[in-house]
Design a protein around this motif. Structure first.
Motif, PDB file in Angstrom:
ATOM      1  N   ASN A  19       0.167  10.991  -5.652  1.00  0.00           N
ATOM      2  CA  ASN A  19       1.336  10.881  -6.532  1.00  0.00           C
ATOM      3  C   ASN A  19       2.194   9.673  -6.170  1.00  0.00           C
ATOM      4  N   ALA A  20       1.565   8.644  -5.596  1.00  0.00           N
ATOM      5  CA  ALA A  20       2.294   7.473  -5.114  1.00  0.00           C
ATOM      6  C   ALA A  20       2.678   6.546  -6.254  1.00  0.00           C
ATOM      7  N   PRO A  21       3.726   5.704  -6.051  1.00  0.00           N
ATOM      8  CA  PRO A  21       4.079   4.700  -7.057  1.00  0.00           C
ATOM      9  C   PRO A  21       2.997   3.630  -7.134  1.00  0.00           C
ATOM     10  N   GLU A  22       3.099   2.778  -8.155  1.00  0.00           N
ATOM     11  CA  GLU A  22       2.027   1.825  -8.455  1.00  0.00           C
ATOM     12  C   GLU A  22       1.719   0.894  -7.296  1.00  0.00           C
ATOM     13  N   HIS A  23       2.721   0.393  -6.604  1.00  0.00           N
ATOM     14  CA  HIS A  23       2.496  -0.595  -5.544  1.00  0.00           C
ATOM     15  C   HIS A  23       2.658   0.012  -4.148  1.00  0.00           C
ATOM     16  N   CYS A  24       2.251   1.238  -3.979  1.00  0.00           N
ATOM     17  CA  CYS A  24       2.341   1.920  -2.683  1.00  0.00           C
ATOM     18  C   CYS A  24       1.575   1.145  -1.613  1.00  0.00           C
ATOM     19  N   PRO A  25       2.175   0.876  -0.453  1.00  0.00           N
ATOM     20  CA  PRO A  25       1.479   0.141   0.609  1.00  0.00           C
ATOM     21  C   PRO A  25       0.450   0.979   1.357  1.00  0.00           C
ATOM     22  N   GLY A  26       0.464   2.319   1.126  1.00  0.00           N
ATOM     23  CA  GLY A  26      -0.458   3.198   1.838  1.00  0.00           C
ATOM     24  C   GLY A  26       0.171   3.809   3.069  1.00  0.00           C
ATOM     25  N   THR A  27      -0.269   5.014   3.408  1.00  0.00           N
ATOM     26  CA  THR A  27       0.357   5.731   4.520  1.00  0.00           C
ATOM     27  C   THR A  27       0.054   5.116   5.879  1.00  0.00           C
ATOM     28  N   LEU A  31       4.583  -0.669   6.606  1.00  0.00           N
ATOM     29  CA  LEU A  31       5.649  -0.659   5.599  1.00  0.00           C
ATOM     30  C   LEU A  31       5.742   0.685   4.876  1.00  0.00           C
ATOM     31  N   ALA A  32       4.964   1.676   5.302  1.00  0.00           N
ATOM     32  CA  ALA A  32       4.980   2.984   4.643  1.00  0.00           C
ATOM     33  C   ALA A  32       6.389   3.565   4.650  1.00  0.00           C
ATOM     34  N   GLY A  33       6.915   3.865   3.473  1.00  0.00           N
ATOM     35  CA  GLY A  33       8.260   4.426   3.344  1.00  0.00           C
ATOM     36  C   GLY A  33       9.369   3.394   3.425  1.00  0.00           C
ATOM     37  N   LYS A  34       9.016   2.121   3.671  1.00  0.00           N
ATOM     38  CA  LYS A  34      10.031   1.091   3.872  1.00  0.00           C
ATOM     39  C   LYS A  34       9.954  -0.028   2.837  1.00  0.00           C
ATOM     40  N   ALA A  35       8.847  -0.148   2.134  1.00  0.00           N
ATOM     41  CA  ALA A  35       8.679  -1.207   1.148  1.00  0.00           C
ATOM     42  C   ALA A  35       9.550  -0.948  -0.082  1.00  0.00           C
ATOM     43  N   ASP A  36       9.794  -2.009  -0.853  1.00  0.00           N
ATOM     44  CA  ASP A  36      10.595  -1.862  -2.076  1.00  0.00           C
ATOM     45  C   ASP A  36       9.957  -0.856  -3.028  1.00  0.00           C
ATOM     46  N   ALA A  37       8.608  -0.828  -3.056  1.00  0.00           N
ATOM     47  CA  ALA A  37       7.906   0.085  -3.957  1.00  0.00           C
ATOM     48  C   ALA A  37       8.137   1.549  -3.583  1.00  0.00           C
ATOM     49  N   ALA A  39      10.963   2.980  -2.907  1.00  0.00           N
ATOM     50  CA  ALA A  39      12.268   3.486  -3.340  1.00  0.00           C
ATOM     51  C   ALA A  39      12.100   4.523  -4.448  1.00  0.00           C
ATOM     52  N   GLY A  40      12.660   5.705  -4.211  1.00  0.00           N
ATOM     53  CA  GLY A  40      12.592   6.771  -5.211  1.00  0.00           C
ATOM     54  C   GLY A  40      11.338   7.613  -5.153  1.00  0.00           C
ATOM     55  N   CYS A  41      10.374   7.254  -4.296  1.00  0.00           N
ATOM     56  CA  CYS A  41       9.138   8.038  -4.187  1.00  0.00           C
ATOM     57  C   CYS A  41       9.421   9.342  -3.458  1.00  0.00           C
ATOM     58  N   ALA A  42       8.786  10.423  -3.931  1.00  0.00           N
ATOM     59  CA  ALA A  42       9.008  11.733  -3.317  1.00  0.00           C
ATOM     60  C   ALA A  42       8.500  11.783  -1.881  1.00  0.00           C
ATOM     61  N   ASN A  43       7.574  10.881  -1.533  1.00  0.00           N
ATOM     62  CA  ASN A  43       6.991  10.879  -0.187  1.00  0.00           C
ATOM     63  C   ASN A  43       7.691   9.910   0.766  1.00  0.00           C
ATOM     64  N   CYS A  47       6.752   9.463   4.774  1.00  0.00           N
ATOM     65  CA  CYS A  47       5.980   8.264   5.125  1.00  0.00           C
ATOM     66  C   CYS A  47       6.722   7.433   6.170  1.00  0.00           C
ATOM     67  N   ALA A  48       8.035   7.288   5.979  1.00  0.00           N
ATOM     68  CA  ALA A  48       8.832   6.491   6.907  1.00  0.00           C
ATOM     69  C   ALA A  48       8.868   7.123   8.297  1.00  0.00           C
TER      70      ALA A  48
END
Length: 323
Positions: A19-27, A31-37, A39-43, A47-48
């Motif tokens: 259920n990740a956003p389009e440009h998810c960096p991967g777990t 950058l997991a949980g820290k990238a601009d992509a 923002a707003g993701c339920a995970n 991840c961070a």
């Protein structure tokens, strides 16, 4: 230099939440949980925190269950409606024709489970015991597991997001008492998404012998199968070969053959040559294949003289030879 940087920034598809956003960096990324992509993701929070970097707790249980399964084969196609489930059923019946072999079919086409109908067991239910869920048996040496057995009726729609699909596939692998199997066939939905990533993730340690890809002759189907071949290569699955289904129409009376889906770009044989995979064979379109699937009987047993049966058996022999 720019091309190299772009290539190395693509995340491993198995590390991207369903259920990740389009440009998810991967777990697995720093950058997991820290990238601009993110923002707003339920995970984002989990991840961070780094909690996603540990192994899935289901993996040891899957590894234990799968230790008694000799061969694991995926049946794939990027395109829907090419006869993937029908081929899986025929392959299962062919393997089970050897009374000394034990075969299982796992249907992970969660939103369109057709395997129970094709095998004539649509009205059966799953039973559980102290050793786990019991597969539904078509015959003594052919067991099946499908979400179709769990639905109140055949008309009920399965409307699940990725995490729930992932959870069910995990249960099919770790909680089903498959016993000792010579072959486990996995019937997958079209595409290269949640179900495919889940099955590869869970079976990565146990080992997947390979994938059989199904197509029809027309270019619109071949385009999707090219993507499926690339998916297999990206996640490290061996392609056992390509099957061209519905390759011409065989008249049951005169035995004459006509092209229904014209292979305008060379069909499956040309695609296999282009992509460097083995062409396992072409199965002609016999209307009795559909009839057999509707009635839940083995086409190979019912119509042994059909050219389609000969094609199926030749393809199955090639798959066995690779295993």
């Amino acid at each position: 230099m720019l091309a190299v940087q772009q290539a190395t920034s693509i995340p491993d598809p198995l590390s991207v939440p369903s259920n990740a956003p389009e440009h998810c960096p991967g777990t697995e990324s720093d950058l997991a949980g820290k990238a601009d992509a993110c923002a707003g993701c339920a995970n984002q929070e989990i991840c961070a925190s780094g909690q996603t970097k540990g192994p899935d707790p289901a993996l040891p249980f899957v590894r234990d269950r799968m230790s008694t399964v000799k061969h694991k084969i995926l049946v794939l196609s990027g395109k829907g409606g090419v006869g993937k489930s029908t081929f899986t059923a025929q392959l299962g019946w062919a393997f089970a024709a050897d009374e000394d072999s034990q075969t299982g079919i796992m249907d992970v086409d969660i939103c369109g489970p057709s395997i129970p109908t094709i095998l004539g067991i649509a009205n059966e239910q799953i039973h559980s015991s102290s050793s786990g869920w019991s597969p539904v048996y078509v015959q003594d040496n052919l067991g099946v597991m499908s979400v179709g057995f769990m639905l109140p009726s055949a008309r009920d729609a399965v409307m699940w997001r990725g995490p729930k699909k992932n959870g069910l596939i995990s249960q099919f692998l770790k909680d089903v008492d498959w016993g000792t199997l010579d072959y486990l066939l996995v019937d997958t939905p079209p595409g290269t998404s949640d179900e495919h990533l889940s099955i590869v993730t869970y079976l990565r340690e146990s080992g997947i012998d390979g994938a059989v890809l199904i197509t029809t002759p027309q270019e619109v189907a071949l385009q999707d199968v090219r993507r499926e071949i690339n998916f297999c290569r990206k996640v490290g699955i061996k392609v056992l070969g390509l099957v061209e289904n519905m390759s011409g129409f065989v008249c049951p009376n005169c035995k004459g053959e006509s092209q229904i889906f014209k292979p305008s770009t060379g069909g499956g044989r040309q695609l296999a040559k282009e992509m460097g995979v083995e062409f396992l064979g072409a199965v002609p379109l016999d209307p009795r294949i559909g009839k057999s699937a509707d009635y839940g009987v083995s086409f190979l047993d019912e119509y042994p003289d059909s050219p389609a049966t000969t094609a199926y058996l030749d393809i199955i022999d090639k798959i066995k030879a690779q295993l």
